[in-house]
Design an enzyme around this catalytic site. Structure first.
Site, short mmCIF file in Angstrom:
data_model
loop_
_atom_site.label_atom_id
_atom_site.label_comp_id
_atom_site.label_asym_id
_atom_site.label_seq_id
_atom_site.Cartn_x
_atom_site.Cartn_y
_atom_site.Cartn_z
N ARG A 1 18.44 6.30 -48.70
CA ARG A 1 17.84 5.24 -47.88
C ARG A 1 16.80 4.49 -48.69
O ARG A 1 15.83 5.07 -49.16
CB ARG A 1 17.20 5.85 -46.63
N HIS B 1 10.63 -2.78 -44.60
CA HIS B 1 9.69 -1.66 -44.76
C HIS B 1 8.36 -2.24 -45.25
O HIS B 1 7.90 -1.92 -46.35
CB HIS B 1 10.27 -0.60 -45.71
N GLU C 1 9.41 1.69 -38.71
CA GLU C 1 8.14 1.93 -38.02
C GLU C 1 7.44 0.66 -37.53
O GLU C 1 6.40 0.27 -38.08
CB GLU C 1 7.20 2.73 -38.92
N ASN D 1 10.96 9.06 -38.12
CA ASN D 1 10.13 9.54 -39.23
C ASN D 1 9.11 10.48 -38.62
O ASN D 1 8.33 10.08 -37.74
CB ASN D 1 9.39 8.40 -39.93
N TYR E 1 6.10 13.43 -39.31
CA TYR E 1 5.20 14.10 -40.26
C TYR E 1 4.35 15.19 -39.61
O TYR E 1 4.18 16.27 -40.17
CB TYR E 1 4.30 13.06 -40.97
N GLU F 1 12.82 10.10 -42.33
CA GLU F 1 11.75 10.56 -43.22
C GLU F 1 11.14 11.84 -42.68
O GLU F 1 10.91 11.97 -41.48
CB GLU F 1 10.59 9.54 -43.34
C1 GBH Z 1 5.66 6.68 -43.28
O1 GBH Z 1 4.68 6.23 -42.41
C2 GBH Z 1 6.12 5.48 -44.06
O2 GBH Z 1 7.35 5.00 -43.58
C3 GBH Z 1 6.17 5.68 -45.55
O3 GBH Z 1 6.27 4.45 -46.18
C4 GBH Z 1 4.99 6.49 -45.99
O4 GBH Z 1 4.89 6.59 -47.38
C5 GBH Z 1 5.10 7.86 -45.37
O5 GBH Z 1 5.23 7.77 -43.99
C6 GBH Z 1 3.94 8.78 -45.70
O6 GBH Z 1 2.76 8.31 -45.16
O7 GBH Z 1 -3.72 8.26 -38.43
O8 GBH Z 1 -4.22 10.53 -39.04
O9 GBH Z 1 -3.57 9.98 -36.79
C7 GBH Z 1 3.74 7.15 -41.97
C8 GBH Z 1 3.49 7.03 -40.51
C9 GBH Z 1 1.87 6.91 -38.85
C10 GBH Z 1 2.11 8.94 -40.06
C11 GBH Z 1 0.52 7.33 -38.41
C12 GBH Z 1 0.75 9.38 -39.62
C13 GBH Z 1 -0.87 9.09 -37.80
C14 GBH Z 1 -1.77 9.93 -38.62
N1 GBH Z 1 2.19 7.52 -40.11
N2 GBH Z 1 0.42 8.76 -38.36
S1 GBH Z 1 -3.43 9.66 -38.20
#
Ligand code: GBH
Length: 448
Positions: A79, A122, A167, A296, A298, A356
């Site tokens: 991707r 993106h 996103e 995605n 995390y 992701e």
């Molecule tokens: C993704 O976004 C992206 O698509 C990518 O480009 C990026 O490199 C990757 O993740 C790693 O960061 O503000 O502490 O409450 C990340 C999306 C959205 C994940 C907000 C964390 C809240 C954390 N992020 N989310 S916080």
């Protein structure tokens, strides 16, 4: 094979993800003009150490080597995203050199036997569109249509997986609301207007794809969080519902149920001026989730109520450990819970793809090796959560690890490393980390 306890379906899509601005570099080459991120990186204090994507991983010149490495590791799917300012560098201009770059990339991907997933957006919006108001102006829909059309006409036959917008939350809320991301505005009305336009553009892409008779699958990617309340106090429980409304439901409800969540519309009240950015027909256009939902994922968030004057009046409880190098809590159980909930409330059987998932860690190169056991552990536990979901009948069809290479981590610059491949930014040398070698085995065995 028999010792595998976590075997995945034979058709499971094993992949890895990157994005254009984070890896390409070649910012002023091939007829590319600046994106909002090139501009944002110039503003002192916005990106750690004043880093930028000018060179990044130099993928613009090293894409062949990178795709070969992907092949060697046994990936099936890749991707990547297309940089809009390489394709439409100025109003009314289609840049053939930009198209040629992606054509050569696709040639390489195909000859390596990999299946591409092309993300249209993106986050690297052409600066010339931002100069007209960017995502806050409805005209962006027209611009996106032109851009998406050019890409679909050129690559339509070769792409079996399309990702419309990566996103929408980050592109709009972090870009125009909190100001953490480009273009760095801080205005909630702008942010929600921008959010609406990202969703509209997704709808437009689905419509175009249909009109052009393309056969590939198409879907959007949302960043999603599992949200827990910090306590059973009614205030905290309500705060968690708001956080979920803000980050998850605001985007998933329109896509799957054709409306913005009423509790949130009511909560935002005057800030949104009666959703005056919604025009007749918009919600019908947006309510086209497509062939799959990309997620995605995390981390989870643990939320408590505050009484300050902020938009949501919520606060994230900081978790000390276990956390990644981003400070994000490692809590795989929440991944399983999120998937179960998203399928029940939204996708209802429409395939889900994890577009992701991965972890930033402080990696050290020692004797030519990077022992990133914590990253491996993170991926392992999150894959087990996926497996559990699938075992219980969940329609999860693939997993793309973020990220293939260490890269430009937005406001964090190069200070955070998400790659399963280490990048030496001085020499541009690539070194697979132990997690990459382990992941190769997982893919080869189709399970853990
Ligand atoms: C993704 O976004 C992206 O698509 C990518 O480009 C990026 O490199 C990757 O993740 C790693 O960061 O503000 O502490 O409450 C990340 C999306 C959205 C994940 C907000 C964390 C809240 C954390 N992020 N989310 S916080």
């Amino acid at each position: 094979m028999s010792e595998n306890t976590f075997l995945f379906p034979a058709t499971f899509m094993w992949g890895t993800s990157t994005s254009s601005y984070q890896i390409e570099g070649g910012a002023a080459e091939g007829g590319r003009t600046p994106s909002i991120w090139d501009t944002f990186c110039q503003v002192p204090g916005k990106v750690i150490d004043g880093d930028s994507g000018d060179i990044a991983c130099d993928h613009f010149h090293r894409f062949k080597e990178d795709v070969q490495l992907m092949k060697q590791l046994g990936f099936l799917h890749y991707r990547f995203s297309v940089a809009w300012p390489r394709i439409i560098p100025a109003p009314g201009v289609v840049n053939e050199q930009g198209l040629l770059f992606y054509e050569r990339l696709l040639d390489e991907i195909e000859s390596a036997g990999l299946i591409p997933m092309l993300t249209l957006y993106h986050w690297d919006l052409p600066q010339w569109i931002e100069d007209e108001g960017g995502w806050t102006k409805r005209e962006i829909v027209q611009h996106f249509m032109t851009y998406a059309s050019v890409i679909m006409d050129r690559f339509g036959e070769r792409i079996s997986w399309w990702n419309t917008i990566n996103e929408p939350y980050c592109a709009s809320i972090l870009g125009y609301g909190t100001g953490e991301h480009a273009p760095g505005h801080q205005n909630w009305k702008e942010a929600f207007t921008a959010a609406h336009h990202t969703l509209l553009c997704h709808g437009i892409a689905i419509k175009l794809h249909k009109e052009k008779g393309l056969t590939g699958k198409i879907g959007i990617t949302l960043n999603m969080e599992h949200v827990d309340a910090a306590s059973e106090r009614p205030e905290d429980v309500a705060a968690a519902v708001r956080r979920d409304g803000f980050i998850n439901r605001w985007f998933a409800e329109p896509l799957f149920n054709g409306k913005y969540p009423e509790d949130m519309v009511e909560w935002y009240g005057a800030d949104l001026n009666g959703l005056d950015f919604v025009e007749p027909g918009d919600m019908e256009l947006i309510q086209q989730p497509g062939d799959f939902l990309g997620i995605n994922y995390y981390a989870r968030s643990v939320i408590r109520a505050t009484t300050d004057a902020s938009l949501l009046q919520v606060e994230q409880v900081r978790i000390e450990e276990p956390v990644t190098d981003m400070g994000w809590e490692i809590h795989p159980e929440s991944f399983y819970k999120l998937l179960t909930r998203i399928e029940k409330d939204f996708t209802k059987g429409i395939p889900i793809l994890i577009t992701e998932n991965g972890a930033a860690m402080k990696d050290e190169l020692m004797n030519g090796k990077i022992e990133d056991t914590e990253r491996q552990h993170y991926i392992e536990e999150h894959l087990k959560a996926c497996h559990r979901f699938i075992e219980e009948g969940g329609q999860l069809k693939g997993y793309f690890v973020w990220s293939f290479l260490d890269n430009f981590e937005w406001a964090w610059g190069y200070s955070k490393r998400f790659g399963i491949i280490h990048v030496n930014y001085e020499t541009q040398e690539r070194t697979p980390k132990q997690s990459a070698l382990w992941f190769k085995q997982v893919m080869a065995n189709n399970g853990l």
